[in-house]
Write a protein that holds these residues in place. Structure first.
Motif: not given
Length: 286
Positions: A136-142, A91-96, A105-109
């Motif tokens: 703010a975190v990007l969830e696995p669902t987008g 399912e993936g993990k969230g990205s901060v 910035e690194e997580n955005l890239k």
């Protein structure tokens, strides 16, 4: 069987099969898809389309293929409940994206998101300034989950040290001009109560498109004819007015008596009632 009739039968058959499989997999499959479920869904759809339009293909082979692909996410979901590493892989993990008010910035890239796309996601959450965000975190669902800084969060009753009564879900007791008995029994009301409340507002049940009872026991209605004006419920304002009148009467009694014990009793009860009014006034005014 003519080719056109064969395709119609196949289409209806596979539509029913896909519907049953989706129901079997559960609501999660239509609410949010992981990468694995997304690929699996495309494959199932492709198989269904190929078997429906490919007259030379055997229906039984198509059914077996679809059931096989449907069983895979079911088993994957079962394993995900048992193993977090497997769940993170599937399912993936969230990205901060924002931490302590700073953009990562690194997580955005890593997720291939541009700054413009991040700002767009924030605007969807009614946030127009990055400096207002604590986390703010990007969830696995987008989807982007946003936590505002404390000073930018809206005030709550807890912040103001106010004790508010719990709110229950509203019950729909009238729909399309018909009274619904099950919701009425849930809140301990009956049809006679509904008709009495409608008489107070000067309408009949046949003219009501939708009627709901809130957690305070008030009936609010929406009529078929939007040009008709319906009076607002008056129960809560009447209760507040009655409480204030009682409090004022107690003060008058305290001023008008010569008996010290009675004066003290009236004064104490007046103060108690005033405290009660202060606690519920914001509820009875709304």
């Amino acid at each position: 069987m003519p080719d056109w009739l064969d395709i119609v039968v196949r289409s209806l058959l596979f539509l029913a099969i896909l519907f049953l499989i989706t129901k079997w997999l559960g609501k999660k499959q239509i609410s949010q898809l992981s990468f694995f479920e997304y690929v699996n869904g495309i494959t199932i759809g492709s198989i269904g389309a190929e078997v429906v339009t490919g007259i030379e293909q055997k229906i039984s082979l198509g059914v077996i293929a679809i059931v096989t692909f449907a069983a895979v996410p079911f088993l994957a979901g079962f394993l995900s409940l048992k193993s977090k590493p497997f769940r993170d892989f599937i399912e993936g993990k969230g990205s901060v994206f924002i931490k302590d008010g700073k953009i990562m910035e690194e997580n955005l890239k890593k997720e291939r998101y541009t700054t413009d796309e991040l700002l767009e996601l924030l605007r969807r959450k009614d946030v127009f300034q990055v400096s207002d965000v604590e986390f703010a975190v990007l969830e696995p669902t987008g989807d982007l989950s946003v936590l505002l800084k404390k000073e930018n969060q809206p005030l709550t009753a807890k912040d103001l040290n106010l004790h508010v009564a719990p709110i229950n879900e509203p019950q729909t007791v009238i729909m399309d001009g018909k009274i619904l008995d099950e919701p009425l029994s849930t809140i301990g009301r009956n049809r006679s109560w509904v008709k009495t409340e409608l008489e107070k507002q000067g309408v009949t049940v046949e003219n009501v498109f939708l009627g709901q009872v809130d957690s305070y026991g008030q009936l609010t209605i929406d009529l078929y004819d939007d040009l008709l004006q319906v009076p607002s419920p008056t129960e809560k304002p009447l209760i507040l007015a009655t409480m204030k009148k009682c409090q004022a009467d107690l003060e008058l009694f305290a001023l008008g008596t010569e008996n010290n014990e009675a004066k003290e009793m009236y004064s104490k009860n007046s103060e108690k009632l005033q405290k009660a009014i202060d606690q519920v006034e914001h509820i009875l005014r709304n």
